[in-house]
Design an enzyme around this catalytic site. Structure first.
Site, PDB file in Angstrom:
ATOM      1  N   CYS A   1      57.850  34.544  90.606  1.00  0.00           N
ATOM      2  CA  CYS A   1      58.856  33.813  91.384  1.00  0.00           C
ATOM      3  C   CYS A   1      58.856  34.263  92.844  1.00  0.00           C
ATOM      4  CB  CYS A   1      60.217  34.042  90.730  1.00  0.00           C
ATOM      5  SG  CYS A   1      61.635  33.540  91.705  1.00  0.00           S
TER       6      CYS A   1
ATOM      7  N   CYS B   1      62.251  35.382  94.219  1.00  0.00           N
ATOM      8  CA  CYS B   1      62.590  36.674  93.602  1.00  0.00           C
ATOM      9  C   CYS B   1      61.921  37.813  94.370  1.00  0.00           C
ATOM     10  CB  CYS B   1      62.135  36.719  92.139  1.00  0.00           C
ATOM     11  SG  CYS B   1      62.879  35.461  91.089  1.00  0.00           S
TER      12      CYS B   1
END
Length: 105
Positions: free
Chosen positions: A32, A35
């Site tokens: 991600c 993230c």
């Protein structure tokens, strides 16, 4: 100064829900992009706040927790106090935004 520890789904109840204090939980995934963007910010928060336990949970390995907390997107930050969710923040955020988010506890 504390460090961010990874918590497995099996240990979540003991490490987070049974913890008698404030916890910032970062639901993330290694693939991600957003993230990865907030990871250094989450680390900074853990170093600034001795009164806040900061943990990471790999969302790919914790589907039951994703369902339990109604998490549909990552990164998702849960702010917990004495095992109860106080607030949720979804998506990438700046250091100042996460500082403001965690100032609730």
């Amino acid at each position: 100064m504390s460090q961010v520890n990874e918590v497995l789904a099996n240990d979540f109840e003991q490490e987070v829900e049974a913890y008698d204090g404030n916890v910032l939980v970062d639901f993330y995934a290694p693939w991600c992009g957003p993230c990865k963007m907030i990871a250094p910010i989450v680390n900074t928060i853990s170093q600034e706040r001795d009164d806040l336990k900061v943990v990471k949970v790999d969302a790919d390995n914790a589907q039951e927790l994703m369902v339990k907390f109604g998490i549909r997107g990552i990164p998702t930050l849960l702010l917990m106090k004495h095992g109860k969710v106080v607030d949720t923040k979804v998506g990438a955020a700046s250091l100042s935004q996460i500082r403001e988010f965690t100032s609730q506890v």
